[in-house]
Scaffold this active site. Structure first.
Site, PDB file in Angstrom:
ATOM      1  N   HIS A  62      -5.712   4.311   3.971  1.00  0.00           N
ATOM      2  CA  HIS A  62      -5.214   3.343   4.952  1.00  0.00           C
ATOM      3  C   HIS A  62      -4.389   4.091   5.996  1.00  0.00           C
ATOM      4  O   HIS A  62      -3.878   5.187   5.740  1.00  0.00           O
ATOM      5  CB  HIS A  62      -4.351   2.295   4.270  1.00  0.00           C
ATOM      6  CG  HIS A  62      -5.124   1.316   3.452  1.00  0.00           C
ATOM      7  ND1 HIS A  62      -4.583   0.130   3.032  1.00  0.00           N
ATOM      8  CD2 HIS A  62      -6.389   1.344   2.968  1.00  0.00           C
ATOM      9  CE1 HIS A  62      -5.480  -0.548   2.332  1.00  0.00           C
ATOM     10  NE2 HIS A  62      -6.585   0.178   2.272  1.00  0.00           N
ATOM     11  N   GLU A 107      -1.400   3.732   7.103  1.00  0.00           N
ATOM     12  CA  GLU A 107      -0.034   4.079   6.712  1.00  0.00           C
ATOM     13  C   GLU A 107      -0.007   5.309   5.813  1.00  0.00           C
ATOM     14  O   GLU A 107       0.822   6.209   5.998  1.00  0.00           O
ATOM     15  CB  GLU A 107       0.619   2.912   5.957  1.00  0.00           C
ATOM     16  CG  GLU A 107       0.721   1.630   6.750  1.00  0.00           C
ATOM     17  CD  GLU A 107      -0.442   0.672   6.518  1.00  0.00           C
ATOM     18  OE1 GLU A 107      -0.192  -0.545   6.524  1.00  0.00           O
ATOM     19  OE2 GLU A 107      -1.593   1.138   6.351  1.00  0.00           O
ATOM     20  N   CYS A 146      -0.133  -3.514   3.187  1.00  0.00           N
ATOM     21  CA  CYS A 146      -0.551  -4.118   1.924  1.00  0.00           C
ATOM     22  C   CYS A 146       0.369  -3.628   0.799  1.00  0.00           C
ATOM     23  O   CYS A 146       1.288  -2.824   1.026  1.00  0.00           O
ATOM     24  CB  CYS A 146      -2.009  -3.752   1.623  1.00  0.00           C
ATOM     25  SG  CYS A 146      -2.257  -1.997   1.236  1.00  0.00           S
ATOM     26  N   CYS A 193       0.183   0.284   0.336  1.00  0.00           N
ATOM     27  CA  CYS A 193       0.894   1.008   1.390  1.00  0.00           C
ATOM     28  C   CYS A 193       2.402   0.776   1.305  1.00  0.00           C
ATOM     29  O   CYS A 193       3.189   1.695   1.524  1.00  0.00           O
ATOM     30  CB  CYS A 193       0.355   0.601   2.756  1.00  0.00           C
ATOM     31  SG  CYS A 193      -1.338   1.167   3.026  1.00  0.00           S
TER      32      CYS A 193
END
Length: 151
Positions: free
Chosen positions: A52, A54, A82, A85
């Site tokens: 992801h 992040e 999420c 993360c």
């Protein structure tokens, strides 16, 4: 640079993700007023569910600063983080998270759940949402409309 300028950099990264067929999310890590880490979604390209935006930005910042603890850093991301993360953000000891668009389905900063508000967790990151949200929402909506063949 200010918060808006850093979020604009994250939006540019989100556009890169979209161009690669990835969900358009971008992130930058800022330390002492300078970007030290950047990333965009790439789980499809990397066959990596943890890739992801992040996480990619945290990895980049950790390499740049020579430490996985990023206590004096802020993270700017175009979509509310999420659970995965948010956990990485906590472990990195990020000082502040600034996100653009809310994610009512998987957002872990207050939309679906608020991990950062859990008093029993050992690190508490300040969270601020909504910065340039309209721009981030347009990127996401356009991406999903194209993906579904409606644009």
């Amino acid at each position: 640079m200010d918060d808006t300028a850093f979020m604009q950099e994250a939006l540019k990264l989100a556009a890169q993700a979209a161009a690669m067929g990835e969900v358009p999310v971008g992130a930058v890590v800022v330390h002492n007023g300078a970007i030290v880490g950047s990333g965009y979604n790439q789980p499809i390209a990397g066959n990596d569910p943890t890739a992801h935006a992040e996480v990619m930005a945290l990895r980049d910042a950790g390499r740049a600063l020579g430490n996985y603890r990023l206590a004096d850093c802020d993270l700017y991301v175009t979509l509310e983080p999420c659970v995965m993360c948010s956990g990485a953000i906590m472990h990195a000891r990020i000082r502040r998270v600034i996100y653009a668009a809310r994610d009512p389905k998987t957002g872990a900063c207050g939309s679906a759940i608020d991990l950062f508000a859990q008093p029993h967790l050992n690190h508490h990151t300040d969270v601020c949402g909504g910065l340039l949200a309209d721009e981030a929402v347009v990127l996401l909506q356009d991406f999903f409309l194209r993906r579904r063949g409606k644009k």
